[in-house]
Design an enzyme around this catalytic site. Sequence first.
Site, PDB file in Angstrom:
ATOM      1  N   ALA A  84       0.852  -1.194   0.000  1.00  0.00           N
ATOM      2  CA  ALA A  84       0.000   0.000   0.000  1.00  0.00           C
ATOM      3  C   ALA A  84       0.877   1.230   0.000  1.00  0.00           C
ATOM      4  CB  ALA A  84      -0.888   0.017   1.245  1.00  0.00           C
ATOM      5  N   THR A 130      -5.636  -0.465   8.832  1.00  0.00           N
ATOM      6  CA  THR A 130      -5.232   0.498   9.848  1.00  0.00           C
ATOM      7  C   THR A 130      -6.411   0.928  10.715  1.00  0.00           C
ATOM      8  OG1 THR A 130      -4.549   2.821  10.074  1.00  0.00           O
ATOM      9  CG2 THR A 130      -5.518   2.216   7.985  1.00  0.00           C
ATOM     10  N   ASP A 131      -6.107   1.378  11.919  1.00  0.00           N
ATOM     11  CA  ASP A 131      -7.176   1.912  12.784  1.00  0.00           C
ATOM     12  C   ASP A 131      -7.669   3.269  12.269  1.00  0.00           C
ATOM     13  OD1 ASP A 131      -4.930   3.453  13.407  1.00  0.00           O
ATOM     14  OD2 ASP A 131      -5.122   3.234  15.575  1.00  0.00           O
ATOM     15  N   GLU A 132      -6.936   3.868  11.319  1.00  0.00           N
ATOM     16  CA  GLU A 132      -7.316   5.213  10.844  1.00  0.00           C
ATOM     17  C   GLU A 132      -8.651   5.212  10.095  1.00  0.00           C
ATOM     18  OE1 GLU A 132      -4.024   7.561   9.341  1.00  0.00           O
ATOM     19  OE2 GLU A 132      -2.590   6.369  10.481  1.00  0.00           O
ATOM     20  N   TYR A 155      -5.488   8.858   2.638  1.00  0.00           N
ATOM     21  CA  TYR A 155      -4.922   7.550   3.001  1.00  0.00           C
ATOM     22  C   TYR A 155      -5.968   6.681   3.678  1.00  0.00           C
ATOM     23  CZ  TYR A 155      -2.572   4.049   5.900  1.00  0.00           C
ATOM     24  OH  TYR A 155      -2.224   2.863   6.526  1.00  0.00           O
ATOM     25  N   LYS A 159      -7.827   3.175   2.434  1.00  0.00           N
ATOM     26  CA  LYS A 159      -7.763   1.915   3.189  1.00  0.00           C
ATOM     27  C   LYS A 159      -9.176   1.458   3.557  1.00  0.00           C
ATOM     28  CE  LYS A 159      -4.586  -0.112   4.404  1.00  0.00           C
ATOM     29  NZ  LYS A 159      -3.740  -1.168   3.737  1.00  0.00           N
TER      30      LYS A 159
HETATM   31  P1  NAD Z   1       5.457   0.884   3.793  1.00  0.00           P
HETATM   32  O1  NAD Z   1       5.099   2.128   3.076  1.00  0.00           O
HETATM   33  O2  NAD Z   1       6.686   0.830   4.621  1.00  0.00           O
HETATM   34  O3  NAD Z   1       5.585  -0.327   2.752  1.00  0.00           O
HETATM   35  C1  NAD Z   1       4.675  -0.514   1.720  1.00  0.00           C
HETATM   36  C2  NAD Z   1       5.257  -1.528   0.741  1.00  0.00           C
HETATM   37  O4  NAD Z   1       4.302  -1.720  -0.298  1.00  0.00           O
HETATM   38  C3  NAD Z   1       6.554  -1.054   0.076  1.00  0.00           C
HETATM   39  O5  NAD Z   1       7.498  -2.093   0.069  1.00  0.00           O
HETATM   40  C4  NAD Z   1       6.127  -0.690  -1.342  1.00  0.00           C
HETATM   41  O6  NAD Z   1       7.153  -0.858  -2.284  1.00  0.00           O
HETATM   42  C5  NAD Z   1       4.961  -1.651  -1.556  1.00  0.00           C
HETATM   43  N1  NAD Z   1       4.009  -1.142  -2.549  1.00  0.00           N
HETATM   44  C6  NAD Z   1       3.391   0.067  -2.571  1.00  0.00           C
HETATM   45  N2  NAD Z   1       2.628   0.183  -3.663  1.00  0.00           N
HETATM   46  C7  NAD Z   1       2.744  -0.994  -4.353  1.00  0.00           C
HETATM   47  C8  NAD Z   1       2.210  -1.478  -5.565  1.00  0.00           C
HETATM   48  N3  NAD Z   1       1.408  -0.726  -6.321  1.00  0.00           N
HETATM   49  N4  NAD Z   1       2.533  -2.725  -5.955  1.00  0.00           N
HETATM   50  C9  NAD Z   1       3.361  -3.496  -5.222  1.00  0.00           C
HETATM   51  N5  NAD Z   1       3.920  -3.078  -4.053  1.00  0.00           N
HETATM   52  C10 NAD Z   1       3.620  -1.838  -3.632  1.00  0.00           C
HETATM   53  O7  NAD Z   1       4.159   0.515   4.641  1.00  0.00           O
HETATM   54  P2  NAD Z   1       4.040  -0.171   6.065  1.00  0.00           P
HETATM   55  O8  NAD Z   1       4.107   0.862   7.105  1.00  0.00           O
HETATM   56  O9  NAD Z   1       4.938  -1.351   6.130  1.00  0.00           O
HETATM   57  O10 NAD Z   1       2.522  -0.665   5.984  1.00  0.00           O
HETATM   58  C11 NAD Z   1       2.198  -1.948   5.432  1.00  0.00           C
HETATM   59  C12 NAD Z   1       0.697  -2.142   5.507  1.00  0.00           C
HETATM   60  O11 NAD Z   1       0.256  -2.037   6.848  1.00  0.00           O
HETATM   61  C13 NAD Z   1      -0.088  -1.089   4.716  1.00  0.00           C
HETATM   62  O12 NAD Z   1      -1.182  -1.726   4.115  1.00  0.00           O
HETATM   63  C14 NAD Z   1      -0.559  -0.116   5.788  1.00  0.00           C
HETATM   64  O13 NAD Z   1      -1.774   0.505   5.403  1.00  0.00           O
HETATM   65  C15 NAD Z   1      -0.764  -1.052   6.961  1.00  0.00           C
HETATM   66  N6  NAD Z   1      -0.601  -0.435   8.299  1.00  0.00           N
HETATM   67  C16 NAD Z   1       0.503   0.308   8.592  1.00  0.00           C
HETATM   68  C17 NAD Z   1       0.650   0.836   9.881  1.00  0.00           C
HETATM   69  C18 NAD Z   1       1.875   1.633  10.267  1.00  0.00           C
HETATM   70  O14 NAD Z   1       1.923   2.162  11.377  1.00  0.00           O
HETATM   71  N7  NAD Z   1       2.886   1.740   9.433  1.00  0.00           N
HETATM   72  C19 NAD Z   1      -0.334   0.617  10.834  1.00  0.00           C
HETATM   73  C20 NAD Z   1      -1.460  -0.156  10.488  1.00  0.00           C
HETATM   74  C21 NAD Z   1      -1.576  -0.687   9.214  1.00  0.00           C
HETATM   75  P1  TYD Z   2       2.877   9.504  11.269  1.00  0.00           P
HETATM   76  O1  TYD Z   2       4.099   8.788  11.741  1.00  0.00           O
HETATM   77  O2  TYD Z   2       2.884  10.167   9.944  1.00  0.00           O
HETATM   78  O3  TYD Z   2       1.658   8.463  11.376  1.00  0.00           O
HETATM   79  P2  TYD Z   2       0.057   8.728  11.213  1.00  0.00           P
HETATM   80  O4  TYD Z   2      -0.174  10.063  10.652  1.00  0.00           O
HETATM   81  O5  TYD Z   2      -0.330   7.640  10.283  1.00  0.00           O
HETATM   82  O6  TYD Z   2      -0.512   8.562  12.599  1.00  0.00           O
HETATM   83  O7  TYD Z   2       2.515  10.620  12.350  1.00  0.00           O
HETATM   84  C1  TYD Z   2       2.323  10.294  13.720  1.00  0.00           C
HETATM   85  C2  TYD Z   2       1.895  11.554  14.429  1.00  0.00           C
HETATM   86  O8  TYD Z   2       2.989  12.488  14.410  1.00  0.00           O
HETATM   87  C3  TYD Z   2       0.729  12.274  13.755  1.00  0.00           C
HETATM   88  O9  TYD Z   2      -0.092  12.855  14.754  1.00  0.00           O
HETATM   89  C4  TYD Z   2       1.403  13.356  12.928  1.00  0.00           C
HETATM   90  C5  TYD Z   2       2.635  13.709  13.746  1.00  0.00           C
HETATM   91  N1  TYD Z   2       3.823  14.147  12.984  1.00  0.00           N
HETATM   92  C6  TYD Z   2       4.496  15.299  13.359  1.00  0.00           C
HETATM   93  O10 TYD Z   2       4.117  15.990  14.328  1.00  0.00           O
HETATM   94  N2  TYD Z   2       5.593  15.671  12.633  1.00  0.00           N
HETATM   95  C7  TYD Z   2       6.046  14.956  11.572  1.00  0.00           C
HETATM   96  O11 TYD Z   2       7.045  15.360  10.921  1.00  0.00           O
HETATM   97  C8  TYD Z   2       5.357  13.750  11.208  1.00  0.00           C
HETATM   98  C9  TYD Z   2       5.808  12.922  10.042  1.00  0.00           C
HETATM   99  C10 TYD Z   2       4.250  13.383  11.947  1.00  0.00           C
END
Ligand code: NAD
Ligand code: TYD
Length: 349
Positions: A84, A130-132, A155, A159
Amino acid sequence: MKTILITGGAGFIGSHVVRRFVKKYPDYKIVNLDNLTYAGNLTNLRDIEKEPNYEFVKADITAGELMKALFKKYRFDGVIHLAAESHVDRSISSPMEFIYANIVGTVNLLNAARLIWEDFSGKRFYHISTDEVYGSLGSTGLFTEDTAYDPRSPYSASKASSDHLVRAYNHTYGMPTVISNCSNNYGPFQFPEKLIPLAIHNIKNNKLIPVYGKGENIRDWLYVEDHANAIDLIFHEGKIAETYNIGGQNEWKNIDLIRQLCEIMDKKLKRSAGMSSNLITFVKDRAGHDLRYAIDSTKIQNELGWKPGLQFAEGLEKTVSWYLANEEWMKNVTSGDYQKYYDHQYGKR
Ligand code: NAD
Ligand code: TYD
């Protein structure tokens, strides 16, 4: 031998999931499908890339016909879908990419799976979300699996759409789907656009730490390995058609989190107390910034026996140590377009 497709396995959470599955389940063949966007990095998987039960396929999930061909070729038994576009700020500047990757990409995978799964027995399509999608909380309350969807950023809206489509494929076609919605992850290999690695990188380089608004927004933080553990449990033991919320019971105001991070960094870098926190700078708030996310994870705790393993202080300390020990990784991912992104995102704030 079962063949399991993990999409987005070169990203932050995906790389932890791929590593866990490759090592723990030698009887599975793990195919990691990723198109290596700025967020995907194969060095995240150096230690397991030669394992006999691992294969990497570079492909874009928005290419529907290619997905069908790959599903026909590999006959996947299960899918764990993480690929994603994942960063809220990028979704504010470029929403369309999120629509293609997160919505169209998910439907392409569902269609490809439906094509080869005439018989759904033993099959599973696990969508990671995601919880978002639940929107924003006030100062009290928790998101449960029954909370109505109310996504508020491009975003989270993308999702939420993909979650609805996954449920629709279960309801309409009987696809064996399961979904989990997790809170904010942190840990090794997270791209330095997200708050924690961005702050670590900036502190290390004596750059200002941009805190949006007054730093009063609240997030629930979970160590990435705890999420990977939950994904493993849900993939194997979660009930078809169900949703599981995953969270850390670990809420932090952004500013308090950053202050704690600064203290850890001062100690690790042997700087005098307060040096890192001098870098904190309040900047223009994110558009539509959700105030608070918090998760009720009773269901996964009661039904699957999962709970977060790591205390936040320990997890944060481990994370900082990892980034400081992996300067090359950081150098790598911040070369190329990162500076352009950073200037665009923070230059005018
Ligand atoms: P990330 O951005 O680190 O990694 C995303 C990966 O997906 C990358 O390797 C990218 O190359 C690949 N990708 C993106 N678009 C693509 C496409 N069109 N085809 C093939 N591959 C593609 O993301 P993450 O933080 O590891 O999140 C992974 C999943 O977990 C996502 O679905 C995200 O919505 C979900 N998620 C993330 C969090 C968080 O805190 N990071 C929390 C809850 C859920
Ligand atoms: P982020 O890591 O982007 O995750 P998400 O927006 O998906 O929760 O941001 C976490 C929190 O930190 C969010 O409230 C936005 C804030 N934030 C900053 O204050 N400064 C920054 O540079 C970034 C990237 C996020």
